[in-house]
Motif scaffolding. Structure first.
Motif, PDB file in Angstrom:
ATOM      1  N   HIS A  79     -13.176  14.043 -17.682  1.00  0.00           N
ATOM      2  CA  HIS A  79     -12.380  15.379 -17.214  1.00  0.00           C
ATOM      3  C   HIS A  79     -12.609  16.868 -18.389  1.00  0.00           C
ATOM      4  O   HIS A  79     -12.480  18.077 -18.154  1.00  0.00           O
ATOM      5  CB  HIS A  79     -10.234  15.108 -17.434  1.00  0.00           C
ATOM      6  CG  HIS A  79      -9.727  15.050 -17.994  1.00  0.00           C
ATOM      7  ND1 HIS A  79     -10.155  14.055 -19.254  1.00  0.00           N
ATOM      8  CD2 HIS A  79      -9.283  15.401 -19.260  1.00  0.00           C
ATOM      9  CE1 HIS A  79      -9.551  13.832 -20.515  1.00  0.00           C
ATOM     10  NE2 HIS A  79      -9.262  14.968 -20.357  1.00  0.00           N
ATOM     11  N   THR A  80     -12.739  16.791 -18.921  1.00  0.00           N
ATOM     12  CA  THR A  80     -13.076  17.666 -19.774  1.00  0.00           C
ATOM     13  C   THR A  80     -14.714  18.790 -19.799  1.00  0.00           C
ATOM     14  O   THR A  80     -14.373  19.855 -20.336  1.00  0.00           O
ATOM     15  CB  THR A  80     -13.396  16.889 -21.208  1.00  0.00           C
ATOM     16  OG1 THR A  80     -14.473  15.709 -21.661  1.00  0.00           O
ATOM     17  CG2 THR A  80     -12.281  16.349 -21.657  1.00  0.00           C
ATOM     18  N   ALA A  81     -15.391  18.382 -18.976  1.00  0.00           N
ATOM     19  CA  ALA A  81     -16.952  18.718 -18.269  1.00  0.00           C
ATOM     20  C   ALA A  81     -16.564  19.441 -17.134  1.00  0.00           C
ATOM     21  O   ALA A  81     -17.687  19.897 -16.903  1.00  0.00           O
ATOM     22  CB  ALA A  81     -17.939  17.544 -17.801  1.00  0.00           C
ATOM     23  N   THR A  82     -15.749  19.328 -16.469  1.00  0.00           N
ATOM     24  CA  THR A  82     -14.656  19.382 -15.164  1.00  0.00           C
ATOM     25  C   THR A  82     -15.330  21.038 -15.350  1.00  0.00           C
ATOM     26  O   THR A  82     -15.598  21.686 -14.677  1.00  0.00           O
ATOM     27  CB  THR A  82     -13.790  19.517 -14.711  1.00  0.00           C
ATOM     28  OG1 THR A  82     -13.969  18.083 -14.417  1.00  0.00           O
ATOM     29  CG2 THR A  82     -13.304  20.028 -13.146  1.00  0.00           C
ATOM     30  N   SER A  83     -14.550  21.793 -16.101  1.00  0.00           N
ATOM     31  CA  SER A  83     -14.279  22.979 -16.046  1.00  0.00           C
ATOM     32  C   SER A  83     -15.590  23.951 -16.459  1.00  0.00           C
ATOM     33  O   SER A  83     -16.505  25.402 -16.031  1.00  0.00           O
ATOM     34  CB  SER A  83     -13.344  24.262 -17.354  1.00  0.00           C
ATOM     35  OG  SER A  83     -13.616  23.819 -18.304  1.00  0.00           O
TER      36      SER A  83
END
Length: 530
Positions: free
Chosen positions: A402-406
């Motif tokens: 989820h930390t790589a989504t943005s």
């Protein structure tokens, strides 16, 4: 089960496809099911059935019709001319059965599909079976496009579950298996004689079956669908042109992984309500990702990565954009499954997301890029879709994805208008934080009042400032791009500086001006690069 009339079916048929030359008699039973009858079938129970009599036409249908009339159906569909079927019309009239005359050039598959939708509408089938059929047909169609072949997906008992669009390039035995929804006995025996099933049961790799022109068989490639050691079914590819390409085994392996997963899910009787979007759950945070990984048996402890696939502005605005999104996702799922069987593909914020877990960090980056390039290439080649792929950074484990989504979303946004089709974070290292700054600016209520007003009031000056900044403050280059005299550019830039009090040579002032100009450009040139 629905009860329908022959008129219900006729109302859905294309004009000229078929004509009802004899209506069912008053005492004829209601149509409650459909039935495909081959001319050689014996002792058929046709009562209450809409019968498609295949394999014969005209007068040659008479022997099969006489057998059917031992227990007359409400209506029989036969190919031929009215003259050729005059005797058949008399037989059916005396039995109280109807006769639907089908144009000899019409497609039986089309009639079957329409009759099936009317007689067994989706509400009759379970939600699970409906979803399974939709998914398998999508896999068959996408595989057919990637391999330029005809595709049939069967269960372990050789019942046809799904197939790609029927064309004139399929052989007679395959056509018969589609109409009857299972392979004819002769067809199965031929394949057994060739050792095809023995080899399919022995290996998990694609198996090639040579053509047998003397038996009407074209060349085939097949693969078994496994769940552990249990065979769930088969995928059969029949060549339709110049033979199979070099990548047919790669594509078929991916298709098998996708089809096996759908069959396993169906066997587990998971309902539509349990089919949550795993992509959203995996990208929501550690707790949701852990639960989804556990239920889906997805390895969570090794490095993982996210690939986002977008479409060009033209494809996104097309009338069939929703269909294109689905086709792109199907294509991506086959490639992803071939690359990593545990990969997950779905929709995320309007784009197609590919989550690739269980990576080996030393070799993964180039492999991920190659995967993205293959998807983009085949989307253009086989679907006519101009796609772009943003390959996000690898994270230590699936629970951190989820930390790589943005940043992956920002990377995809940067690619719009850049001409790049596949890119990683390193390709837009400076552009990503700049776009983030622009995004934050557009959500802020604060503006430089005189500059904001000037841009809104004077579009000509705004265009000049935009070109001036795009040309890195090079007046000559700006004038060339806009086909203006240099003095005109000097005058307009100078006017903007006087009216706003900003010094464009000052880094802080130029940043303020650039943020306002980009916001103006996004509002006035939505299809351009922002």
């Amino acid at each position: 089960m629905s009860v329908v009339t022959v008129d219900d079916i006729l109302s859905d048929l294309p004009l000229g496809f078929a004509s009802l030359i004899l209506r069912p008699g008053p005492s004829a039973p209601a149509i409650e099911r459909f039935l495909i009858v081959d001319a050689d079938d014996e002792a058929v129970d046709a009562r209450g059935a809409f019968v498609l009599l295949i394999g014969v036409r005209g007068r040659s249908a008479l022997p099969a019709l006489r057998r059917l009339l031992k227990d007359p159906p409400p209506v029989v569909a036969v190919k031929g001319s009215r003259e050729d079927l005059a005797e058949a019309e008399e037989l059916l009239l005396s039995a109280g059965a109807g006769l639907l005359l089908v144009d000899p050039g019409a497609d039986w598959d089309r009639l079957l599909s329409i009759a099936k939708d009317r007689i067994q509408p989706r509400s009759y089938q379970s939600e699970v079976l409906t979803l399974l059929e939709e998914d398998l047909f999508a896999i068959a169609q996408t595989t057919a496009r990637l391999t330029s072949s005809h595709v049939v997906i069967e269960d372990a008992a050789n019942k046809v579950l799904a197939y790609s669009t029927v064309t004139n390039d399929i052989d007679e035995l395959r056509k018969a298996s589609i109409l009857a929804r299972r392979g004819p006995r002769k067809y199965e025996l031929l394949l057994k004689d060739l050792g095809a099933y023995r080899e399919l049961h022995r290996t998990r790799k694609p198996v090639r079956v040579p053509a047998r022109p003397q038996d009407g068989l074209r060349e085939r490639v097949a693969i078994a669908l496994f769940a552990g050691e249990r065979i769930m079914g088969y995928i059969w590819l029949q060549e339709t042109g110049e033979g199979f390409g070099d990548d047919v085994e790669y594509v078929l392996t991916g298709s098998a992984a996708r089809a096996s997963a759908e069959l396993i899910r169906y066997r587990n009787q998971q309902s539509v309500h349990m089919r949550e979007d795993r992509i959203v759950r995996l990208l929501s945070g550690p707790a949701e990702a852990a639960a989804s990984a556990h239920s889906g048996k997805i390895p969570a402890e090794r490095p993982a990565a996210l690939i986002l696939l977008g479409m060009s502005d033209a494809d996104s605005r097309a009338d069939d954009a929703a269909l294109k999104h689905g086709e792109l996702a199907n294509l991506a799922s086959i490639h992803a499954a071939a690359y990593k069987p545990s990969a997950v593909v779905g929709q995320f914020n309007g784009d197609t997301a590919v989550i690739v877990p269980d990576l080996h960090s030393g070799t993964a980056e180039q492999g991920l890029r190659s995967l993205a390039e293959a998807i983009v290439r085949d989307a253009r080649k086989h679907l006519g879709i101009t796609a772009v792929a943003a390959v996000g950074p690898m994270v230590p484990d699936l629970l951190s994805l989820h930390t790589a989504t943005s940043i992956t979303e920002a990377l995809l946004a940067c690619m719009g208008g850049s001409g790049a089709r596949v890119a990683g974070v390193g390709d837009f290292e400076a552009e990503i934080p700049y776009r983030e700054a622009v995004r934050n600016f557009t959500t802020s209520p604060f503006r430089h009042r005189s500059l904001a007003a000037l841009l809104q009031e004077d579009g000509e000056l705004a265009e000049t400032l935009r070109a001036y900044f795009d040309a890195s403050f090079d007046v000559a280059e700006c004038a060339r791009r806009m086909t203006l005299h240099k003095n005109t550019v000097y005058y307009r830039v100078g006017k903007a500086a006087r009216v706003t009090g900003l010094d464009f040579g000052n880094p802080r002032d130029s940043l303020v001006a650039l943020l306002h100009i980009q916001e103006w450009a996004a509002a006035n040139h939505p299809s351009g690069r922002k």
